[in-house]
Design an enzyme around this catalytic site. Structure first.
Site, PDB file in Angstrom:
ATOM      1  N   ASP A  40     -20.320 -34.787 -55.243  1.00 36.12           N
ATOM      2  CA  ASP A  40     -20.276 -35.515 -56.521  1.00 36.12           C
ATOM      3  C   ASP A  40     -19.452 -36.790 -56.449  1.00 36.12           C
ATOM      4  O   ASP A  40     -19.005 -37.304 -57.472  1.00 36.12           O
ATOM      5  CB  ASP A  40     -19.760 -34.599 -57.640  1.00 36.12           C
ATOM      6  CG  ASP A  40     -18.281 -34.314 -57.513  1.00 36.12           C
ATOM      7  OD1 ASP A  40     -17.752 -34.411 -56.386  1.00 36.12           O
ATOM      8  OD2 ASP A  40     -17.656 -34.014 -58.534  1.00 36.12           O
ATOM      9  N   GLU A  41     -19.291 -37.342 -55.252  1.00 31.41           N
ATOM     10  CA  GLU A  41     -18.410 -38.497 -55.127  1.00 31.41           C
ATOM     11  C   GLU A  41     -18.881 -39.415 -53.994  1.00 31.41           C
ATOM     12  O   GLU A  41     -19.105 -38.945 -52.880  1.00 31.41           O
ATOM     13  CB  GLU A  41     -17.011 -37.963 -54.808  1.00 31.41           C
ATOM     14  CG  GLU A  41     -15.923 -38.962 -54.923  1.00 31.41           C
ATOM     15  CD  GLU A  41     -14.573 -38.281 -54.719  1.00 31.41           C
ATOM     16  OE1 GLU A  41     -13.832 -38.173 -55.690  1.00 31.41           O
ATOM     17  OE2 GLU A  41     -14.281 -37.850 -53.586  1.00 31.41           O
ATOM     18  N   ASP A  95     -17.409 -40.925 -59.276  1.00 29.00           N
ATOM     19  CA  ASP A  95     -17.129 -39.486 -59.299  1.00 29.00           C
ATOM     20  C   ASP A  95     -17.845 -38.902 -60.513  1.00 29.00           C
ATOM     21  O   ASP A  95     -17.558 -39.287 -61.645  1.00 29.00           O
ATOM     22  CB  ASP A  95     -15.608 -39.270 -59.404  1.00 29.00           C
ATOM     23  CG  ASP A  95     -15.238 -37.799 -59.493  1.00 29.00           C
ATOM     24  OD1 ASP A  95     -16.039 -36.949 -59.072  1.00 29.00           O
ATOM     25  OD2 ASP A  95     -14.134 -37.508 -59.991  1.00 29.00           O
TER      26      ASP A  95
HETATM   27 MG   LIG Z   1     -16.228 -34.829 -59.965  1.00 32.01          MG
END
Ligand SMILES: [Mg+2]
Length: 244
Positions: free
Chosen positions: A104-105, A9
């Site tokens: 973002d992960e 993350d």
């Molecule tokens: Mg994040």
């Protein structure tokens, strides 16, 4: 339970991309907004802004009140997508990406090669190192390693920024007891309310509940699945997961 999942993350992702592009923003409180207007809300905040109480959803006027030196930056989606592609390529150079969970992960399965704790931690450090060298030092990430996605995600949330947390058998549930039930993916505000109505108001009590109790509260097999996932069983997620 073997370690099977690695969750990456990226921290304060949109703000970190902007800091990477614009060195004058580094170290400063930054709020990202969809349009430059005082009436809009932050869709992301840098670590320095978060430390002053600015969150996703904080209005610009409130953000300025909390943090008078905040720099408000209009979002640049194409830039964040460009960074996303570069980050994926760096992670793929270390370990196969099994699923993209959001911009973002990502989720990576730990195959036999990476399942030993030391190997999993080494690949996590390799990802951080490659990203810092090839994409940029502002793109820090929190990496969680655990027997399944639910626990790896929790592990990635436990240390920010630039975290690396392993949740192994001996850590479960001890290291999770301070969390809120809503930190667990699959427990939203409505399920939190239902659990509380049944006297389950802490993660400790959630772990204390039987499979049959959770089945009753969830009204079906999802409750049993949650019981198993909390204990590291590798049960694929179904519809109740909501990637961004
Ligand atoms: Mg994040």
């Amino acid at each position: 339970m073997a370690l099977r999942t690695l969750a990456v993350d990226f921290n304060s992702y949109f703000a970190s991309c902007e800091m990477q592009e614009r060195p004058e923003l580094r170290g400063r409180p930054v709020g990202i907004v969809p349009v430059l207007a005082e009436t809009t809300c932050c869709i992301a905040a840098s670590r320095q802004a978060k430390a002053r109480g600015v969150k996703v959803g904080t209005g610009v006027a409130e953000a300025r009140a909390l943090c008078p030196d905040i720099v408000i930056v209009q979002q640049r989606p194409a830039l964040y997508i460009g960074y996303h592609r570069r980050l994926l390529a760096e992670i793929e150079a270390c370990i196969h990406v099994t699923a993209i969970k959001s911009i973002d992960e990502v989720e990576c399965d730990l195959t036999a090669t990476f399942a030993p704790r030391e190997k999993a931690m080494a690949v996590a450090r390799q990802i951080k190192d490659r990203v810092a060298r090839h994409v940029g030092p502002c793109l820090t990430s929190s990496i969680g390693i655990a027997p399944n996605w639910l626990l790896a995600k929790l592990a990635s949330d436990m240390q920010k920024p630039d975290g690396l947390v392993v949740l192994d058998d001996e850590d479960i549930p001890q290291k999770l007891l301070a969390l809120d039930m809503t930190d667990i993916s699959g427990i939203g505000p409505r399920m939190d309310h239902r659990l509380k109505a049944h006297g389950i108001d802490t993660v400790a009590k959630l772990y204390g509940a039987t499979k049959a109790t959770l089945r009753g509260i969830w009204g079906g097999v999802e409750g049993e699945r949650m019981h198993g996932r909390l204990r590291g069983e590798n049960i694929p997620l179904t519809h109740q997961e909501h990637p961004i």
